[in-house]
Design a protein around this motif. Structure first.
Motif, PDB file in Angstrom:
ATOM      1  N   MET B   4      11.786  67.999   7.167  1.00 33.17           N
ATOM      2  CA  MET B   4      11.863  66.554   7.487  1.00 33.17           C
ATOM      3  C   MET B   4      10.610  65.793   6.714  1.00 33.17           C
ATOM      4  N   ALA B  25      15.852  64.523   5.268  1.00 32.07           N
ATOM      5  CA  ALA B  25      16.002  65.820   5.522  1.00 32.07           C
ATOM      6  C   ALA B  25      16.350  66.817   4.227  1.00 32.07           C
ATOM      7  N   THR B  69      21.575  63.257   5.438  1.00 28.61           N
ATOM      8  CA  THR B  69      20.090  63.727   4.768  1.00 28.61           C
ATOM      9  C   THR B  69      19.185  62.494   4.936  1.00 28.61           C
ATOM     10  N   GLN B  90      15.011  66.810  13.564  1.00 23.96           N
ATOM     11  CA  GLN B  90      16.341  67.223  13.479  1.00 23.96           C
ATOM     12  C   GLN B  90      16.645  68.410  14.629  1.00 23.96           C
TER      13      GLN B  90
END
Lengths: 124, 107
Positions: B4, B25, B69, B90
């Motif tokens: 991340m 991400a 993402t 996440q």
């Protein structure tokens, strides 16, 4: 009110052990998974471990796998983190946190309540 | 592991400004993306869960969006109490990683 309180932190020599506790109140403890998250001084957050609401499943970060063990006693509304073979890089504030949703199998629903943290110092 | 990455790492802004923080991400995390605010010496506080849902009690000047993402956190009009560090996280795949944090400072 909904609360988590950590205890058990302290100073330990490299290679030593420590057991952290996370005492919960104000919610149905046995319905919620609990996470451990740590933060080294001046660094970001690192997820450490998760234990399912009933203790039937546990997950660990690779950096602590095989050295740390999470457990819970739902009769005491408490989660424990047994930390063995401690290393200087394990030094951090350790927080326990509650999963936002009940009955989550993998604790994947964000962490809505956090304790105040307990400091672990590892001397080399 | 999913990496991340937040940007910027630090940000100076004034009261009343609109600010946006981004989180990327390394692979899709669907909408399993959450934002936390942390003040010095304090535990993180959940602001946004599931990419865009405002946690109860959080002021409506906070909003967030994204999926897959790329994600953003926006504060529409900065208040003095908003100066803090913001973390994305996440929870799509274990280990549940955090971004490195974005420190929001007063200009």
């Amino acid at each position: 009110q909904v609360q988590l309180v950590e205890s058990g932190g302290g100073v330990v020599q490299s290679g030593g052990s420590l057991r952290l506790s996370c005492a919960a109140s104000g919610f149905s403890f046995s319905s919620y998974g609990i996470h451990w998250v740590r933060q080294a001084p001046g660094k970001g957050l690192e997820w450490v471990s998760f234990i399912r609401y009933d203790g039937s499943d546990k997950y660990y970060a690779g950096s602590v796998k095989g050295r740390f063990t999470v457990s819970r006693d739902n009769s005491k509304n408490t989660v424990y983190l047994q930390m063995n073979s401690l290393r200087p890089e394990d030094a951090a504030v350790y927080y326990c946190s509650k999963d936002r949703s009940a009955w989550e199998l993998r604790g994947s629903n964000s962490f809505d309540i956090w304790g105040q943290g307990t400091m672990v110092t590892v001397s080399s | 592991d999913i990496q991340m990455t937040q940007s910027p790492s630090s940000l100076s802004a004034s009261v009343g400004d609109r600010v946006t923080i981004t989180c990327r991400a390394s692979q899709s995390v669907s909408n399993f993306l959450h934002w936390y605010q942390q003040k010095p010496g304090k535990a993180p506080k959940l602001l946004i869960y599931a990419a865009s849902s405002l946690q109860s009690g959080v002021p409506s000047r906070f909003s967030a969006s994204g999926s897959g993402t790329d994600f953003t956190l926006t504060i529409s009009s900065l208040q003095p109490e908003d100066f803090a560090t913001y973390h994305c996280q996440q929870t799509y795949i274990i280990p549940y990683g955090f971004g490195q944090g974005t420190k929001l400072e007063i200009k």
